[in-house]
Enzyme design. Structure first.
Site, PDB file in Angstrom:
ATOM      1  N   GLY A  35       4.177  42.712  38.858  1.00 31.41           N
ATOM      2  CA  GLY A  35       3.987  41.653  39.842  1.00 31.41           C
ATOM      3  C   GLY A  35       3.253  42.223  41.040  1.00 31.41           C
ATOM      4  O   GLY A  35       2.198  42.838  40.901  1.00 31.41           O
ATOM      5  N   THR A  37       1.101  42.111  44.661  1.00 32.21           N
ATOM      6  CA  THR A  37      -0.096  41.356  45.029  1.00 32.21           C
ATOM      7  C   THR A  37      -1.135  41.360  43.916  1.00 32.21           C
ATOM      8  O   THR A  37      -1.724  40.326  43.593  1.00 32.21           O
ATOM      9  CB  THR A  37      -0.702  41.927  46.314  1.00 32.21           C
ATOM     10  N   ALA A  38      -1.364  42.528  43.293  1.00 36.19           N
ATOM     11  CA  ALA A  38      -2.392  42.613  42.253  1.00 36.19           C
ATOM     12  C   ALA A  38      -2.040  41.754  41.053  1.00 36.19           C
ATOM     13  O   ALA A  38      -2.879  41.007  40.535  1.00 36.19           O
ATOM     14  CB  ALA A  38      -2.577  44.069  41.830  1.00 36.19           C
ATOM     15  N   LYS A 101      -8.284  39.282  61.383  1.00 39.27           N
ATOM     16  CA  LYS A 101      -8.897  40.605  61.542  1.00 39.27           C
ATOM     17  C   LYS A 101     -10.401  40.444  61.701  1.00 39.27           C
ATOM     18  O   LYS A 101     -11.085  39.948  60.801  1.00 39.27           O
ATOM     19  CB  LYS A 101      -8.579  41.475  60.317  1.00 39.27           C
ATOM     20  N   VAL A 208       9.468  47.303  31.052  1.00 40.55           N
ATOM     21  CA  VAL A 208       8.752  47.772  29.870  1.00 40.55           C
ATOM     22  C   VAL A 208       9.189  49.202  29.551  1.00 40.55           C
ATOM     23  O   VAL A 208       9.030  50.111  30.363  1.00 40.55           O
ATOM     24  CB  VAL A 208       7.229  47.713  30.084  1.00 40.55           C
ATOM     25  N   THR A 367      -9.864  48.363  51.166  1.00 49.59           N
ATOM     26  CA  THR A 367     -10.602  47.847  50.009  1.00 49.59           C
ATOM     27  C   THR A 367      -9.725  47.566  48.794  1.00 49.59           C
ATOM     28  O   THR A 367     -10.237  47.128  47.766  1.00 49.59           O
ATOM     29  CB  THR A 367     -11.697  48.852  49.598  1.00 49.59           C
TER      30      THR A 367
END
Length: 536
Positions: A35, A37-38, A101, A208, A367
């Site tokens: 899970g 954010t990505a 920002k 997993v 980034t």
């Protein structure tokens, strides 16, 4: 340019216009492992594809694995993500203690007089009125003329950050700033998780324990801690630095960037928020790395990114506590290890890695989520085109290689151009010669006083950072002839009236509200009509 925001908006438009989606999808079930954010961003983008209603997406989230997020900043691309989904800032920002920002201040990276601090501005429509004066003065100073060439004077975003203003103008002032955000990463992941489940994605709590491969070497199914198994056609690895699928199961080689990015550890230490909420991240160079300061609505995120080869964790924590005035405080400190580099393949067999599992470039320019958006967007594009062939995988991996290496080079340029000599760490960075040919060409072009645009285009750097970013970096660090070598400018070199620039920037900034007031009354988005102006 086939960027994430454009592709994603095209998917949304296709659905709203009722375009045919009769062609069967290349896969019918995608399993996202992890899970955070990505994972949730990727699942949400998959669920919003043109064939989303016919695509089963499952997110497997382990209750035993914590989230690394410590409070983050973003690039302006995150705005395109929310705009594409139709999620209003007034909904998600308060839920994530988010702020706006306008850019990043770099402090104490340079020791050159007058250049000890500079601001990296995010793009603005208003820059068209001042950018050419800035670039002209930069080249005049490179040629030895004593003219003003510090970037902070030329950009509205810098004025907004200095004055504590938010980067969303009054409705009567139709000029956009392409801003980013600060937010609590854990809260953002939870918010996106709720939105994703609302859009039909299956959320499975499970740890997993084993990744099972088939006879071809592809991932066949996942073995879970409760004894059950989960099959899917395609897998997305969002398991963080563990890289359970792309790394451990598929044995994809990892390419380290340690030879030119020395930092491999970090400390996070939030503090109470006081005073003005600035619309900027502040990056302050310390003895063995740099400290971040990220303002949220409820607290200030602080941290120290450093090289463990140059100082111990205890030494780094002491230095950070001293920097933020918490030397005698009992504030808890969270220590993190970073694996800086990238997987040799982001897409291997029937698995794409997204987020920390695919690679990580230290957080100097925020980034991390940019790579999540780009990678997930490219995956969505490939699935919608129905092409998961080896040729498509190779093209995908080559595009990601270029983006990783170009971003790495931009980050390395910060360290290479530093002028500190107080520690071995900073001297080693300045003396580092493990530079790519593209970065060497950029620096040589600057030192030879030639325009950067051709060499940046040749190196495809524009995919991540526009020309203004490179000019702001190199000029902001004071990479010019020494003061004693400067001469009075010719009439041509001094042709720009900087008082006119000052007046334009100052009067433009008056149209932007106090940041705290803006956060208390976030207006609805006007749409994405300005979006295409800033896709770098």
């Amino acid at each position: 340019m086939n960027d994430t925001a454009t592709v994603f908006n095209q998917h949304i438009a296709a659905r709203s216009l009722g375009e045919s989606t009769d062609a069967p999808p290349p896969v019918r079930h995608v399993c996202v492992v992890g899970g955070g954010t990505a994972g949730w961003m990727t699942a949400l983008m998959l669920a919003t594809t043109a064939y989303g209603p016919r695509l089963k997406v499952t997110v497997v989230e382990s209750p035993q694995v914590g989230i690394i997020g410590v409070g983050e900043g973003s690039t302006p691309w995150l705005r395109g993500f929310f705009d594409g989904l139709g999620i209003e800032e007034s909904e998600w920002m308060p839920a994530c203690n988010a702020t706006y920002k306008s850019g990043i201040t770099f402090q104490n990276w340079s020791t050159k007089p007058g250049f000890e601090r500079y601001f990296h501005p995010f793009a603005s429509m208003l820059d068209n009125m001042t950018m050419h004066q800035f670039v002209d003065n930069v080249h005049a100073r490179l040629d030895g003329a004593d003219v003003h060439a510090h970037p902070d004077r030329f950009f509205v975003a810098a004025a907004l950050a200095r004055q504590g203003r938010g980067p969303r103008a009054q409705h009567s002032f139709p000029f956009d700033v392409w801003y980013g955000y600060h937010f609590d990463a854990t809260l953002l992941g939870a918010f996106l998780g709720r939105k994703t489940v609302e859009r039909g994605v299956c959320h499975l709590q499970g740890h997993v324990t084993e990744v099972m491969l088939n006879e071809r070497g592809d991932i066949d199914r996942l073995q879970l801690g409760d004894g059950s198994s989960l099959e899917a056609d395609f897998f997305v690895d969002c398991s963080g630095f563990a890289s359970l699928l792309i790394g451990k199961a598929l044995q994809t080689p990892f390419i380290s960037y340690a030879e030119n990015l020395f930092n491999d550890a970090a400390i996070a230490m939030p503090t109470p928020h006081e005073g003005v909420i600035e619309s900027q991240t502040v990056s302050t160079a310390l003895r063995h790395g740099w400290a971040w300061k990220i303002p949220l609505t409820n607290r200030c995120g602080n941290g120290y990114v450093y090289s463990s080869a140059h100082c111990s964790a205890d030494q780094a924590e002491t230095e950070l506590r001293k920097h933020i005035g918490a030397l005698d405080s009992d504030l808890p400190a969270r220590h993190l290890k970073m694996r800086v580099g990238r997987m040799a393949k982001q897409w291997n067999r029937n698995c794409v890695a997204v987020g920390l599992s695919q690679g990580f470039i230290e957080p100097l320019e925020a980034t991390a989520l940019l790579f999540v958006q780009r990678t997930a967007g490219m995956l969505v594009d490939a699935l919608e085109q129905g092409d998961i062939s080896q040729a498509a995988q190779d093209q995908f991996n080559e595009a990601m290689r270029v983006r990783f290496e170009n971003t790495r080079d931009y980050i390395v340029a910060h360290y290479k151009t530093n002028s500190r000599t107080d520690t071995d760490y900073w001297r080693a960075n300045a003396e580092n010669m493990n530079l790519s040919a593209s970065l060497q060409q950029v620096l040589m072009t600057w030192m030879s006083r030639k325009p950067l645009a051709p060499v940046l285009k040749a190196g495809r750097f524009g995919q991540g950072y526009p020309i203004v970013s490179w000019y702001a970096l190199l000029a902001g660090m004071g990479i010019f002839p020494e003061g004693d070598d400067l001469q009075p400018p010719t009439a041509h070199q001094a042709r720009h009236r900087l008082n006119t620039v000052d007046d334009f920037v100052a009067r433009s900034a008056l149209n932007f509200p106090d940041h705290r007031e803006l956060l208390a009354n976030i207006p609805p988005r006007a749409g994405d009509q300005t979006l295409q102006l800033y896709l770098w």
